[in-house]
Design a protein around this motif. Structure first.
Motif, PDB file in Angstrom:
ATOM      1  N   ASP A 191      33.416   8.069 -24.605  1.00 59.94           N
ATOM      2  CA  ASP A 191      34.143   7.048 -25.231  1.00 59.94           C
ATOM      3  C   ASP A 191      35.702   7.235 -25.085  1.00 59.94           C
ATOM      4  N   LYS A 192      35.935   8.453 -24.882  1.00 60.22           N
ATOM      5  CA  LYS A 192      37.515   8.729 -24.550  1.00 60.22           C
ATOM      6  C   LYS A 192      37.849   8.706 -23.270  1.00 60.22           C
ATOM      7  N   ALA A 193      37.080   8.123 -22.371  1.00 60.70           N
ATOM      8  CA  ALA A 193      37.266   8.149 -20.958  1.00 60.70           C
ATOM      9  C   ALA A 193      38.648   7.450 -20.710  1.00 60.70           C
ATOM     10  N   ARG A 194      39.426   7.569 -19.572  1.00 59.84           N
ATOM     11  CA  ARG A 194      40.791   7.539 -19.376  1.00 59.84           C
ATOM     12  C   ARG A 194      40.863   6.429 -18.250  1.00 59.84           C
ATOM     13  N   PHE A 195      41.331   5.355 -18.263  1.00 59.01           N
ATOM     14  CA  PHE A 195      41.291   4.177 -17.246  1.00 59.01           C
ATOM     15  C   PHE A 195      42.653   4.317 -16.863  1.00 59.01           C
ATOM     16  N   ILE A 196      43.156   4.153 -15.535  1.00 57.05           N
ATOM     17  CA  ILE A 196      44.355   4.247 -14.859  1.00 57.05           C
ATOM     18  C   ILE A 196      44.308   3.266 -13.855  1.00 57.05           C
ATOM     19  N   ALA A 197      45.139   2.217 -14.032  1.00 51.94           N
ATOM     20  CA  ALA A 197      45.215   1.165 -13.162  1.00 51.94           C
ATOM     21  C   ALA A 197      46.096   1.547 -11.914  1.00 51.94           C
ATOM     22  N   ASP A 198      45.356   1.620 -10.644  1.00 52.98           N
ATOM     23  CA  ASP A 198      46.030   2.019  -9.255  1.00 52.98           C
ATOM     24  C   ASP A 198      46.517   0.895  -8.878  1.00 52.98           C
ATOM     25  N   ARG A 199      47.833   0.397  -9.301  1.00 49.49           N
ATOM     26  CA  ARG A 199      48.517  -0.865  -8.613  1.00 49.49           C
ATOM     27  C   ARG A 199      49.816  -0.538  -8.842  1.00 49.49           C
ATOM     28  N   PHE A 200      50.604  -1.680  -8.316  1.00 50.56           N
ATOM     29  CA  PHE A 200      52.142  -1.642  -8.387  1.00 50.56           C
ATOM     30  C   PHE A 200      52.553  -1.741  -9.862  1.00 50.56           C
ATOM     31  N   SER A 201      53.429  -1.023 -10.230  1.00 52.58           N
ATOM     32  CA  SER A 201      53.849  -0.865 -11.635  1.00 52.58           C
ATOM     33  C   SER A 201      55.404  -1.343 -11.495  1.00 52.58           C
ATOM     34  N   TRP A 202      55.567  -2.501 -12.192  1.00 50.44           N
ATOM     35  CA  TRP A 202      56.895  -3.053 -12.164  1.00 50.44           C
ATOM     36  C   TRP A 202      57.874  -2.264 -13.188  1.00 50.44           C
ATOM     37  N   ILE A 203      57.363  -1.560 -14.223  1.00 50.15           N
ATOM     38  CA  ILE A 203      58.205  -0.616 -15.039  1.00 50.15           C
ATOM     39  C   ILE A 203      58.612   0.729 -14.256  1.00 50.15           C
ATOM     40  N   ALA A 204      57.660   0.892 -13.675  1.00 47.48           N
ATOM     41  CA  ALA A 204      57.960   2.433 -12.621  1.00 47.48           C
ATOM     42  C   ALA A 204      58.990   2.046 -11.586  1.00 47.48           C
ATOM     43  N   PHE A 205      58.996   0.685 -11.125  1.00 53.20           N
ATOM     44  CA  PHE A 205      59.840   0.208  -9.994  1.00 53.20           C
ATOM     45  C   PHE A 205      61.291   0.016 -10.956  1.00 53.20           C
ATOM     46  N   VAL A 206      61.438  -0.373 -11.798  1.00 54.57           N
ATOM     47  CA  VAL A 206      62.573  -0.749 -12.526  1.00 54.57           C
ATOM     48  C   VAL A 206      63.293   0.414 -12.997  1.00 54.57           C
ATOM     49  N   PHE A 207      62.713   1.445 -13.809  1.00 56.90           N
ATOM     50  CA  PHE A 207      63.024   2.900 -14.468  1.00 56.90           C
ATOM     51  C   PHE A 207      61.982   3.858 -13.907  1.00 56.90           C
ATOM     52  N   PRO A 208      62.231   4.265 -12.755  1.00 58.13           N
ATOM     53  CA  PRO A 208      61.270   5.203 -11.877  1.00 58.13           C
ATOM     54  C   PRO A 208      61.223   6.412 -12.910  1.00 58.13           C
ATOM     55  N   ALA A 209      62.544   7.149 -13.061  1.00 56.26           N
ATOM     56  CA  ALA A 209      62.448   8.507 -13.630  1.00 56.26           C
ATOM     57  C   ALA A 209      62.045   8.314 -15.234  1.00 56.26           C
ATOM     58  N   PHE A 210      62.398   7.449 -16.123  1.00 57.06           N
ATOM     59  CA  PHE A 210      62.149   7.195 -17.212  1.00 57.06           C
ATOM     60  C   PHE A 210      60.143   6.976 -17.338  1.00 57.06           C
TER      61      PHE A 210
END
Length: 158
Positions: free
Chosen positions: A17-36
């Motif tokens: 039940d604790k499996a982790r799902f990671i979306a493998d797609r473009f992340s806008w938050i990572a684009f705007v604030f990459p270091a954070f």
């Protein structure tokens, strides 16, 4: 549609039940604030390195220039596109197991598909002791056993 990487903690069954799902797609938050974004994802070394690199770019190009803009854009695109692969690699290095890669419209649908597949696998395993055919080593997995997810293959091939 996005691909979701499903990882389970070390020693956990596929139907955890604790499996982790990671979306493998473009992340806008990572684009705007990459270091954070990297620091929030607990990618400490990469987050600090990106913050230092962004500071160096800002210091080296005090007035706006095409070179500074292109370097910053390339850095942001790299983090936005490869950030989820960084997170998955970190979890696999800690012993997590990648159980599946599911293509779905949203997280809820991906969870439903994964739960259905895990339930089918469990019920089939309980009814019969059929084992899948053994594949040749070269086809079964890469040299070091990790899946290739993202733009760059991480198992040393060209």
């Amino acid at each position: 549609m996005a691909s979701y990487l499903v990882l389970t903690s070390p020693g956990a069954p596929k139907s955890d039940d604790k499996a982790r799902f990671i979306a493998d797609r473009f992340s806008w938050i990572a684009f705007v604030f990459p270091a954070f974004w990297l620091l929030f994802q607990r990618q400490w070394v990469a987050g600090i390195a990106v913050a230092l690199l962004q500071g160096f770019i800002a210091f080296a190009t005090p007035e706006p220039s095409a070179a500074g803009f292109l370097i910053e854009l390339a850095l942001r695109l790299l983090i936005a596109l490869e950030g989820p692969a960084f997170v998955a690699s970190r979890l696999q290095a800690r012993g997590w197991t990648m159980q599946a890669i599911i293509t779905a419209d949203d997280l809820v649908t991906a969870e439903m598909i994964y739960d259905h597949e895990a339930a089918e696998t469990t019920s089939v395993a309980a009814e019969t002791a059929w084992q899948p055919p053994v594949l040749p080593v070269a086809v079964a997995k890469p040299a070091d056993g990790r899946a290739a997810v993202g733009l760059f293959e991480n198992y040393g091939e060209r």
